[in-house]
Design a protein around this motif. Structure first.
Motif, PDB file in Angstrom:
ATOM      1  N   ASN A 498       0.775  -1.515  -0.298  1.00 17.11           N
ATOM      2  CA  ASN A 498       0.054  -0.085  -0.325  1.00 17.11           C
ATOM      3  C   ASN A 498       0.851   1.595  -0.067  1.00 17.11           C
ATOM      4  N   MET A 499       0.550   2.084   0.261  1.00 16.28           N
ATOM      5  CA  MET A 499       1.381   3.398   0.975  1.00 16.28           C
ATOM      6  C   MET A 499       2.415   3.738   1.682  1.00 16.28           C
ATOM      7  N   SER A 500       3.399   1.915   2.194  1.00 18.31           N
ATOM      8  CA  SER A 500       4.516   1.826   2.034  1.00 18.31           C
ATOM      9  C   SER A 500       5.608   1.249   1.021  1.00 18.31           C
ATOM     10  N   GLY A 501       4.645   1.699   0.244  1.00 19.75           N
ATOM     11  CA  GLY A 501       5.673   1.436  -1.057  1.00 19.75           C
ATOM     12  C   GLY A 501       4.991   1.112  -2.479  1.00 19.75           C
ATOM     13  N   THR A 502       6.645   0.675  -2.915  1.00 20.07           N
ATOM     14  CA  THR A 502       6.460  -0.427  -4.154  1.00 20.07           C
ATOM     15  C   THR A 502       7.071  -2.350  -3.912  1.00 20.07           C
ATOM     16  N   ASP A 503       7.270  -2.523  -2.758  1.00 22.25           N
ATOM     17  CA  ASP A 503       7.560  -3.683  -1.950  1.00 22.25           C
ATOM     18  C   ASP A 503       8.652  -3.775  -3.362  1.00 22.25           C
ATOM     19  N   SER A 504       9.550  -3.634  -3.176  1.00 19.63           N
ATOM     20  CA  SER A 504      11.367  -3.737  -3.661  1.00 19.63           C
ATOM     21  C   SER A 504      11.672  -4.821  -3.150  1.00 19.63           C
ATOM     22  N   LYS A 505      11.799  -5.044  -1.839  1.00 22.49           N
ATOM     23  CA  LYS A 505      11.730  -6.550  -1.378  1.00 22.49           C
ATOM     24  C   LYS A 505      13.584  -6.040  -1.501  1.00 22.49           C
ATOM     25  N   ALA A 506      14.204  -5.187  -0.626  1.00 20.97           N
ATOM     26  CA  ALA A 506      15.465  -4.608  -0.361  1.00 20.97           C
ATOM     27  C   ALA A 506      16.515  -6.156   0.075  1.00 20.97           C
ATOM     28  N   GLY A 507      17.820  -6.804  -0.477  1.00 24.79           N
ATOM     29  CA  GLY A 507      18.264  -7.895   0.508  1.00 24.79           C
ATOM     30  C   GLY A 507      17.782  -8.791   0.297  1.00 24.79           C
ATOM     31  N   GLY A 508      16.965  -8.869  -0.796  1.00 22.12           N
ATOM     32  CA  GLY A 508      17.082 -10.526  -1.139  1.00 22.12           C
ATOM     33  C   GLY A 508      16.506 -10.752  -2.960  1.00 22.12           C
ATOM     34  N   PRO A 509      16.163 -11.768  -2.430  1.00 16.87           N
ATOM     35  CA  PRO A 509      16.470 -12.380  -4.289  1.00 16.87           C
ATOM     36  C   PRO A 509      15.629 -11.872  -5.991  1.00 16.87           C
ATOM     37  N   ASP A 510      14.481 -11.198  -5.307  1.00 19.93           N
ATOM     38  CA  ASP A 510      13.767 -10.585  -6.809  1.00 19.93           C
ATOM     39  C   ASP A 510      14.289  -8.628  -6.793  1.00 19.93           C
ATOM     40  N   TYR A 511      15.145  -8.396  -5.605  1.00 16.67           N
ATOM     41  CA  TYR A 511      15.818  -6.283  -5.682  1.00 16.67           C
ATOM     42  C   TYR A 511      16.320  -6.590  -6.757  1.00 16.67           C
ATOM     43  N   MET A 512      17.823  -6.882  -7.176  1.00 10.63           N
ATOM     44  CA  MET A 512      18.408  -6.749  -8.682  1.00 10.63           C
ATOM     45  C   MET A 512      17.259  -6.580  -9.750  1.00 10.63           C
ATOM     46  N   LEU A 513      16.607  -7.330  -9.813  1.00 14.06           N
ATOM     47  CA  LEU A 513      15.499  -7.595 -11.050  1.00 14.06           C
ATOM     48  C   LEU A 513      15.065  -5.746 -11.618  1.00 14.06           C
ATOM     49  N   LEU A 514      14.834  -4.937 -10.516  1.00 16.40           N
ATOM     50  CA  LEU A 514      14.132  -3.933 -10.414  1.00 16.40           C
ATOM     51  C   LEU A 514      14.866  -2.422 -11.035  1.00 16.40           C
ATOM     52  N   PHE A 515      16.623  -3.499 -11.488  1.00 14.17           N
ATOM     53  CA  PHE A 515      17.825  -2.528 -11.598  1.00 14.17           C
ATOM     54  C   PHE A 515      18.021  -2.746 -13.287  1.00 14.17           C
ATOM     55  N   MET A 516      17.422  -3.568 -13.643  1.00 20.34           N
ATOM     56  CA  MET A 516      17.442  -4.099 -15.148  1.00 20.34           C
ATOM     57  C   MET A 516      16.640  -4.322 -15.678  1.00 20.34           C
ATOM     58  N   GLN A 517      17.207  -4.719 -16.880  1.00 21.07           N
ATOM     59  CA  GLN A 517      15.438  -5.246 -17.696  1.00 21.07           C
ATOM     60  C   GLN A 517      16.257  -6.277 -18.593  1.00 21.07           C
ATOM     61  N   ALA A 518      15.067  -7.379 -18.954  1.00 19.24           N
ATOM     62  CA  ALA A 518      15.626  -8.280 -20.000  1.00 19.24           C
ATOM     63  C   ALA A 518      15.714  -8.808 -21.269  1.00 19.24           C
ATOM     64  N   LYS A 519      16.588  -9.586 -21.892  1.00 19.25           N
ATOM     65  CA  LYS A 519      16.304  -9.373 -23.450  1.00 19.25           C
ATOM     66  C   LYS A 519      16.791 -10.811 -23.676  1.00 19.25           C
ATOM     67  N   ALA A 520      15.705 -11.176 -24.033  1.00 19.62           N
ATOM     68  CA  ALA A 520      15.916 -12.860 -24.927  1.00 19.62           C
ATOM     69  C   ALA A 520      16.116 -12.876 -26.527  1.00 19.62           C
ATOM     70  N   ILE A 521      16.793 -13.536 -26.439  1.00 18.84           N
ATOM     71  CA  ILE A 521      17.856 -13.800 -27.969  1.00 18.84           C
ATOM     72  C   ILE A 521      17.611 -15.135 -28.514  1.00 18.84           C
ATOM     73  N   GLY A 522      16.910 -15.426 -29.640  1.00 24.39           N
ATOM     74  CA  GLY A 522      16.701 -16.703 -30.113  1.00 24.39           C
ATOM     75  C   GLY A 522      17.371 -16.677 -31.670  1.00 24.39           C
ATOM     76  N   GLU A 523      19.250 -17.428 -31.327  1.00 24.81           N
ATOM     77  CA  GLU A 523      18.963 -17.925 -32.678  1.00 24.81           C
ATOM     78  C   GLU A 523      19.378 -19.192 -33.759  1.00 24.81           C
ATOM     79  N   LYS A 524      18.907 -18.658 -35.153  1.00 20.60           N
ATOM     80  CA  LYS A 524      18.806 -19.911 -36.006  1.00 20.60           C
ATOM     81  C   LYS A 524      19.883 -20.622 -36.068  1.00 20.60           C
ATOM     82  N   LEU A 525      20.184 -22.014 -35.643  1.00 19.02           N
ATOM     83  CA  LEU A 525      20.332 -23.176 -36.176  1.00 19.02           C
ATOM     84  C   LEU A 525      21.136 -23.065 -37.228  1.00 19.02           C
ATOM     85  N   ASP A 526      21.934 -23.692 -38.173  1.00 22.11           N
ATOM     86  CA  ASP A 526      21.547 -24.202 -39.883  1.00 22.11           C
ATOM     87  C   ASP A 526      21.501 -25.475 -39.221  1.00 22.11           C
TER      88      ASP A 526
END
Ligand code: NAD
Length: 526
Positions: A498-526
């Motif tokens: 609620n008004m305590s914020g975005t529930d970022s969970k500092a010091g936990g395994p979800d936190y770092m993801l807030l500072f990054m964006q994921a890129k998916a790369i699919g490469e066709k193999l010949d």
């Protein structure tokens, strides 16, 4: 042929919390006293802004004072101008392409070095926290230890997130997911964990490959300046961080709304957090992303003392949660909700324990409580105490404690009704509202009767009530049969609902993801 050398990820021991210094040992007490003397001798020094590695001054200065003795000037800092704030974002923007390509392992190695430097300078950092933030010895020690924990934890998290990540390979393809940094981040910490929160937000952002503009609280800029020294010594390149002191109100809007700002990591009050969230959402000309806002805000935390509680434990839990660091923790207990069957006894015992607490200068280890942070905080808390006198029964405290510092008595109001302002509003000082509850159902309803949802605790020996609290007590950090403060990195990822914020969970395994964006790369193999 020599064997390939082991990677950092392979050799790093598992994370463990930084042990606390035992101040009951004479040698540790004298190390702390020496550090206090050394730091006192460095009072009044002037610190510069740092933009792209260049030190700069501003015409106007920001004076940081010792809240235990406000005549003492801890440090003199610059009040950055809007133009300097703009340049800080530009500098961070220019260096982002370089820093974001530094391999994860190298960035993590720098963060581990920062942890090592903080460990080596722990007594000195404790002393700065004691003098600039008014923390007592154990509170300062916990703050610095948490800062070290954040560096150690996020370095390991970065190595984990560097991958590779298990993916389903679509037939005929090699498929991957990689995490990229976001860009320029503005780091806006509060004064109440002036090292731990500053370090936590900054280190997560940097180790993820972002560049940052660090804007510390105007109450605690010296501690931040000292950490910036640590970053440089640990090898973080000059371009990766800017250090910008000044009034949040004067330069905050500019930093948040700049079109090159990619994200804001904020911890502070609800009012400022909501403003940042709103400003960041507005699209600026030239801006090509939706800004991300991590905003951790206030609390109005409750401890439920059930009729089947261990009363001695409950009294201690409420006492340390309400008055540790003068009630100025976002996790502090400001409401005790007590079953009517044990209400009178609980209150009597709590009153006795509270009246034994010592209040005075934070550098004197005999004091359990130091000062509140500044004069305006003191006035605001005293105003709430006056309001409380009309909203509840004053049990103890209710005014200033002696001395020139911003010292307040630990205060208890009893029979406080849920509509009362002192039940609903964050006071951020040593003021506790105690409210009776008919039974556990009502206690849970009262505890949840708040716009905040940060921490909460329940003291009961009844397993079924523990189960109900787990399901129904709506807070980001729930504790059972213990205090509601003192979250530990790795064990209690921290952030509220609620008004305590975005529930970022500092010091936990979800936190770092807030500072990054994921890129998916699919490469066709010949
Ligand atoms: P605050 O909101 O007054 O200030 C926080 C930071 O915001 C400071 O650096 C300040 O300079 C800056 N700021 C002020 N105005 C700004 C603006 N317009 N734009 C950008 N930045 C601006 O809070 P505070 O008094 O420093 O800290 C106390 C508050 O922080 C309490 O409400 C407490 O509950 C909360 N807090 C929350 C957590 C949590 O994890 N949820 C942790 C610690 C503190």
């Amino acid at each position: 042929m020599s064997a390939p050398s082991a990677t950092l990820k392979e050799t790093l021991p598992p994370f463990r919390n930084e042990p606390y210094t035992d101040f009951s040992l004479p040698e540790n007490r004298s190390r702390m006293q020496e550090a206090l003397a050394r730091v006192r001798a460095a009072f009044g020094r002037e610190y510069d802004l740092i933009l792209g590695g260049t030190s700069l001054k501003a015409d106007e200065k920001l004076i940081s004072r010792n809240p235990s003795a406000p005549d003492e000037i801890v440090g003199v800092h610059q009040r950055a101008t809007p133009e300097q704030a703009r340049r800080a974002i530009e500098c961070a923007w220019e260096y982002f392409p370089v820093w974001s390509r530094v391999p994860e392992e190298k960035r993590a190695g720098m963060l581990l070095r920062a942890a090592e430097i903080l460990r080596r300078r722990k007594m000195e950092f404790n002393a700065w926290l004691i003098f600039e933030a008014g923390k007592t010895w154990p509170e300062a020690e916990a703050d610095v230890s948490e800062a070290i924990d954040f560096c150690e934890y996020y370095a390991r998290e970065m190595l984990r997130l560097a991958g590779p990540h298990p993916m389903l390979h679509f037939p005929g393809e090699r498929d991957e997911l990689v995490y990229l940094p976001l860009g320029v981040g503005v780091i806006i910490p509060p004064w109440n964990f002036p090292l731990a929160i500053l370090v936590g937000m900054t280190s997560a952002a940097l180790v993820a490959g972002n560049t940052v503009v660090i804007k510390p609280s105007s109450d605690t800029p010296t501690i931040a300046a000292k950490f910036v020294e640590v970053l440089a010594e640990a090898g973080f390149p000059e371009g990766s961080f800017c250090f910008l002191t000044g009034s949040g109100a004067a330069i905050g809007d500019l930093l948040v709304s700049h079109p090159k700002t990619r994200f804001v990591a904020f911890t502070g009050s609800k009012e400022v957090g909501l403003r940042i969230n709103e400003l960041a959402a507005r699209h600026q000309p030239g801006q090509i992303w939706i800004k991300r806002v991590i905003a951790e805000m206030g609390g109005k935390n409750a401890i439920i003392v059930d009729c089947e509680a261990n009363l001695e434990r409950a009294v201690e839990g409420v006492l340390v949660s309400a008055y540790g660091y003068q009630g100025q923790k976002c996790s502090a207990c400001s409401r005790a909700i007590v079953d009517q069957a044990v209400y009178d006894e609980f209150l009597e015992r709590l009153k006795t324990r509270t009246e034994r607490l010592t209040v005075g200068p934070a550098n004197d280890p005999e004091n359990y409580m130091g000062p509140v942070i500044n004069e305006s905080a003191m006035r605001s808390i005293l105003n709430y105490i006056e309001i409380g006198k009309h909203e509840g029964r004053l049990v103890t405290g209710g005014g200033r404690a002696g001395g020139p510092g911003y010292f307040l008595q630990p205060t208890i109001f009893a029979e406080v009704r849920p509509q009362a302002r002192i039940f609903q509003e964050e006071i951020f000082g040593p003021v506790l509202a105690v409210t009776p509850a008919r039974d556990f159902d009502e206690a849970l309803a009262l505890a949840n009767n708040s716009e905040y949802g940060l921490t909460g605790s329940v003291d009961t020996t009844n397993r079924d009530k523990i189960r109900r609290a787990r399901e129904e007590f709506f807070v980001g950090n729930l504790y059972i049969n213990r205090k509601c403060t003192g979250a530990m990195v790795g064990a209690h990822p921290f952030g509220g609902f609620n008004m305590s914020g975005t529930d970022s969970k500092a010091g936990g395994p979800d936190y770092m993801l807030l500072f990054m964006q994921a890129k998916a790369i699919g490469e066709k193999l010949d």
